[in-house]
Motif scaffolding. Structure first.
Motif, PDB file in Angstrom:
ATOM      1  N   ALA A 238      43.144  38.877  29.427  1.00 40.16           N
ATOM      2  CA  ALA A 238      43.627  39.686  28.306  1.00 40.16           C
ATOM      3  C   ALA A 238      45.125  39.462  28.219  1.00 40.16           C
ATOM      4  O   ALA A 238      45.879  39.850  29.102  1.00 40.16           O
ATOM      5  N   GLY A 239      45.569  38.799  27.160  1.00 38.87           N
ATOM      6  CA  GLY A 239      46.985  38.445  27.090  1.00 38.87           C
ATOM      7  C   GLY A 239      47.275  37.270  28.001  1.00 38.87           C
ATOM      8  O   GLY A 239      46.403  36.501  28.373  1.00 38.87           O
ATOM      9  N   ARG A 240      48.531  37.149  28.409  1.00 38.69           N
ATOM     10  CA  ARG A 240      48.940  35.993  29.202  1.00 38.69           C
ATOM     11  C   ARG A 240      49.037  36.289  30.698  1.00 38.69           C
ATOM     12  O   ARG A 240      49.201  35.370  31.494  1.00 38.69           O
ATOM     13  N   ASN A 241      48.927  37.559  31.094  1.00 36.28           N
ATOM     14  CA  ASN A 241      49.160  37.893  32.495  1.00 36.28           C
ATOM     15  C   ASN A 241      48.004  38.609  33.175  1.00 36.28           C
ATOM     16  O   ASN A 241      47.963  38.685  34.395  1.00 36.28           O
ATOM     17  N   THR A 242      47.085  39.161  32.414  1.00 34.46           N
ATOM     18  CA  THR A 242      46.037  39.982  32.982  1.00 34.46           C
ATOM     19  C   THR A 242      44.742  39.190  33.120  1.00 34.46           C
ATOM     20  O   THR A 242      44.360  38.458  32.207  1.00 34.46           O
ATOM     21  N   GLY A 243      44.064  39.340  34.263  1.00 32.74           N
ATOM     22  CA  GLY A 243      42.802  38.649  34.487  1.00 32.74           C
ATOM     23  C   GLY A 243      41.720  39.598  34.955  1.00 32.74           C
ATOM     24  O   GLY A 243      41.990  40.616  35.590  1.00 32.74           O
ATOM     25  N   PHE A 244      40.467  39.282  34.599  1.00 37.05           N
ATOM     26  CA  PHE A 244      39.308  40.026  35.043  1.00 37.05           C
ATOM     27  C   PHE A 244      38.458  39.106  35.906  1.00 37.05           C
ATOM     28  O   PHE A 244      38.051  38.030  35.457  1.00 37.05           O
ATOM     29  N   ILE A 245      38.184  39.527  37.132  1.00 38.27           N
ATOM     30  CA  ILE A 245      37.445  38.714  38.096  1.00 38.27           C
ATOM     31  C   ILE A 245      36.199  39.478  38.526  1.00 38.27           C
ATOM     32  O   ILE A 245      36.284  40.641  38.938  1.00 38.27           O
ATOM     33  N   VAL A 246      35.034  38.830  38.435  1.00 38.07           N
ATOM     34  CA  VAL A 246      33.796  39.447  38.887  1.00 38.07           C
ATOM     35  C   VAL A 246      33.753  39.360  40.417  1.00 38.07           C
ATOM     36  O   VAL A 246      33.868  38.252  40.964  1.00 38.07           O
TER      37      VAL A 246
ATOM     38  N   LEU B 234      31.631  40.933  28.840  1.00 40.12           N
ATOM     39  CA  LEU B 234      32.577  40.309  29.766  1.00 40.12           C
ATOM     40  C   LEU B 234      32.992  41.374  30.784  1.00 40.12           C
ATOM     41  O   LEU B 234      34.066  41.947  30.714  1.00 40.12           O
ATOM     42  N   ASP B 235      32.089  41.644  31.732  1.00 39.54           N
ATOM     43  CA  ASP B 235      32.361  42.638  32.759  1.00 39.54           C
ATOM     44  C   ASP B 235      31.767  42.142  34.070  1.00 39.54           C
ATOM     45  O   ASP B 235      31.663  40.923  34.267  1.00 39.54           O
ATOM     46  N   ASN B 236      31.359  43.042  34.944  1.00 40.09           N
ATOM     47  CA  ASN B 236      30.860  42.601  36.247  1.00 40.09           C
ATOM     48  C   ASN B 236      29.470  41.976  36.184  1.00 40.09           C
ATOM     49  O   ASN B 236      28.895  41.625  37.220  1.00 40.09           O
ATOM     50  N   THR B 237      28.911  41.829  34.973  1.00 41.40           N
ATOM     51  CA  THR B 237      27.648  41.100  34.820  1.00 41.40           C
ATOM     52  C   THR B 237      27.876  39.667  34.346  1.00 41.40           C
ATOM     53  O   THR B 237      26.904  38.948  34.089  1.00 41.40           O
ATOM     54  N   ASP B 238      29.129  39.242  34.225  1.00 39.83           N
ATOM     55  CA  ASP B 238      29.441  37.892  33.736  1.00 39.83           C
ATOM     56  C   ASP B 238      29.356  36.881  34.876  1.00 39.83           C
ATOM     57  O   ASP B 238      30.358  36.320  35.313  1.00 39.83           O
TER      58      ASP B 238
END
Length: 505
Positions: free
Chosen positions: A491-499, A389-393
């Motif tokens: 991750a949690g309720r406030n943090t997001g990871f966007i490719v 689940l990183d920039n290859t997702d």
């Protein structure tokens, strides 16, 4: 003298349940039958491994050890071999044709010993009974592909309809669990009862993949480091808000700009799976509720102005993302094992937009980045491959036609405090019916300048599961929305990871 025990009765657990233990575990004992007479179905000298707890011998098509019609004194259901505690027991089923064990007639039943010879009727076929010892004593000595083939031959033969085949596969695949990003539906209650007995052995797969645990730990350390950055940002939140105001970045997005994007944003729903086993056998399973259907998942996808249809890879190939926070989704794990051990898994999808446009496509149409995939092996040689689940997702294919504007360079250089717009279908909301598709608004604030470990990190993130694979927008100086990213994970309720959208350049 034969002991008095419960009379034989064919059971689902003795056939399919025991077969599952042999496929998914490695410690179960088995035996071998040596065919001493040639027939239509077996050659003299052939050795046949028996991995289930009960088999029947006879001329019936439901018998696992079958003889052709030329053996007229072999009854249709002549005899059975069943597991009784730690032993195997021979049971006479025919009331008209006799059976001999070491030349002694079997009246009702008798316990088998290593080296025994079974003879069906006078001068008819003989079988040798062999119990393997040493390193060959358990099913772990038999390769996974061979075990799966034996499973279909021995566990499924008594249940000869196609529905039974599908039900068996669901038993193998549907073991509960749930990865946060997937919208799994209610599973078949009867099959869940059967698979409960197998759960401990399937969970052992996770223990045998020490490298997976190591990778999860490493990812946890990365998330912890990001958490420290987020804590620091929370302390500076008042200052960030001031900076946002000073830059005239408004949280109020023009509805006209949103409405312009809606026709190109699609609700994605899994329709079913086309599965090819390592031995070449194929089957298909529909997704949905009820018997003989496999739980699926939903997500979001979108069209770009260059004609590409884009989503997250964990939407198009969910079986490569079977671990979340140390928990294994066993449905996805078993699909992964099939796909990476000589078989193939193809998911079928339908996508619908607010304009009523519909598309159907399959997982193998997508282009993906597999450079960060990790390969691991269980003790029995079973291979599993885990994606990141990183920039290859991300995943995309060329669908042609009009679509959303996007900005490669901006996606790599967003400033901390920039408000981003997210449109999609959180928790399936907005996808009310095939004729009522209306993406839901969400947002997030860029948490750090530029990219962090290759992704756009957001805080004050208010999008949920179901947004996975959806577009993330930046509002340009003209008030227009431009795609800068693809929703990946949280991750949690406030943090997001966007490719960043630049990843698919």
């Amino acid at each position: 003298m034969a002991q008095e025990t419960q009379r034989y009765k064919r059971t689902l657990n003795g056939s399919i349940g025991a077969g599952m233990k042999s496929v998914m575990g490695s410690s179960k004992k088995y035996y071998i039958l040596e065919h001493k007479v040639s027939s239509k179905y077996h050659q003299a000298g052939e050795f046949q491994e028996i991995i289930v707890d009960q088999i029947e011998i006879g001329r019936s098509s439901k018998c696992q050890i079958r003889y052709d019609e030329s053996f007229s004194t072999v009854s249709r259901r002549h005899a059975a071999i069943v597991k009784d505690g730690e032993n195997w027991k021979f049971v006479q089923l025919s009331s008209t044709n006799s059976t001999f064990l070491n030349e002694h007639k079997v009246k009702d039943e008798w316990y088998l010993q290593n080296g025994d010879e079974i003879q069906l009727s006078v001068n008819d076929p003989k079988l040798g009974f062999i119990i393997p010892t040493g390193k060959r004593a358990t099913v772990g000595s038999i390769g996974l592909t061979r075990r799966m083939s034996l499973f279909r031959q021995q566990a499924l033969r008594p249940y000869k309809t196609a529905i039974a085949t599908l039900a068996c596969l669901i038993v193998l695949l549907s073991c509960g669990g749930g990865y946060k990003l997937y919208d799994l539906h209610q599973q078949n209650a009867h099959l869940a009862e059967v698979t409960e007995k197998q759960s401990q052995e399937i969970i052992a797969v996770n223990a045998r993949n020490a490298e997976l645990a190591k990778e999860i730990t490493e990812k946890g350390e990365t998330i912890n480091e990001m958490g420290k950055q987020i804590d620091e940002l929370k302390k500076r939140k008042p200052q960030i808000i001031k900076e946002v105001i000073n830059k005239n970045v408004s949280g109020n997005v023009d509805n006209a700009a949103i409405n312009k994007c809606l026709p190109y944003i699609f609700y994605i729903q899994t329709l079913g799976f086309e599965i090819t086993f390592p031995d070449g056998k194929k089957t298909t399973i529909e997704c949905g509720r009820g018997e003989n259907k496999l739980p699926g998942w939903s997500g979001t996808g979108f069209l770009l102005s260059d004609g590409r249809f884009v989503t997250a890879r964990h939407v198009s190939e969910g079986w490569y993302f079977f671990v979340s926070g140390g928990n294994v989704n066993k449905t996805l794990l078993n699909l992964n094992a099939i796909a990476n051990n000589g078989g193939k898994v193809v998911a079928h999808f339908i996508a619908i937009s607010s304009s009523g446009t519909k598309m159907t496509f399959t997982s193998d149409q997508f282009q993906c980045n597999r450079s960060h995939d990790r390969e691991n092996h269980a003790e029995d040689g079973t291979k599993v491959v885990m994606a990141s689940l990183d920039n290859t997702d991300y995943a995309y294919f060329n669908a042609k036609g009009a679509g959303l504007s996007f900005n490669f360079s901006k996606s790599n250089s967003l400033e901390r405090g920039t408000i981003l717009t997210v449109l999609g279908f959180p928790l399936g909301l907005g996808a009310n019916s095939p004729t009522d598709i209306n993406p839901i608004y969400g947002s997030g604030i860029v948490a750090a300048n530029g990219l962090q470990n290759g992704v756009i990190l957001t805080t004050d993130t208010n999008y949920e599961q179901g947004n996975s694979g959806g577009p993330v927008f930046y509002t340009n100086e003209k008030g227009e929305l431009e795609v800068v990213g693809i929703v990946s994970a949280g991750a949690g309720r406030n943090t997001g990871f966007i490719v960043p959208i630049s990843a698919i350049r």
